[in-house]
Design a protein around this motif. Structure first.
Motif: not given
Length: 149
Positions: A34-63
């Motif tokens: 989740g913290f890496l996901l927030i950092a990926a959104w703040i850092n515009s150099a992170a691509g959408p693939v990284i954001v999607i993978v981190l989002s899926a990992a965070t959601a899987a952990w929560c669920f």
């Protein structure tokens, strides 16, 4: 067979010490994601693939792995089972509670009870909001042009 000259050293598995890696911190890997996901959104150099993978990992952990209370319906208790559970969708160690929690999502009359349990205490509220935010984050990163840069 051991001789008298060899001292017996108890192994980690039999000494009663925790055998989990990092002393039990391995169950909190989703917070790091989740913290890496927030950092990926703040850092515009992170691509959408990284954001999607981190989002899926965070959601899987929560669920499925976040430490929350079970909340499965129990006779005599209005707030449900108070045992520790793994994730918002799974119940505690009692097998029937796992099926009850999943059944609450399918049966139309019990969806309201399941949703009210998502905000039952502070820990469940934080995990629920984190899961919802990671799902929205993944959808926004998946659909191009939603965010104006």
């Amino acid at each position: 067979m051991t001789t008298a000259a060899e001292p017996q050293v108890p192994s980690m598995a039999t000494s009663g010490a925790r055998t989990k890696g990092l002393g039990g911190l391995s169950q909190w890997w989703g917070v790091l994601a989740g913290f890496l996901l927030i950092a990926a959104w703040i850092n515009s150099a992170a691509g959408p693939v990284i954001v999607i993978v981190l989002s899926a990992a965070t959601a899987a952990w929560c669920f499925f792995q976040a430490p929350v209370t079970c909340g499965a319906p129990v006779r005599g208790r209005e707030d449900g089972c108070r045992n520790n559970a793994s994730g918002l969708l799974l119940g505690c160690y009692i097998r029937q509670h796992r099926w009850q929690k999943l059944k609450m999502l399918i049966v139309r009359r019990q969806i309201r009870q399941f949703c009210s349990g998502l905000f039952s205490d502070g820990k469940a509220t934080i995990v629920t909001l984190s899961g919802m935010a990671s799902v929205v984050s993944g959808l926004v990163a998946l659909i191009p042009g939603v965010i104006v840069h």
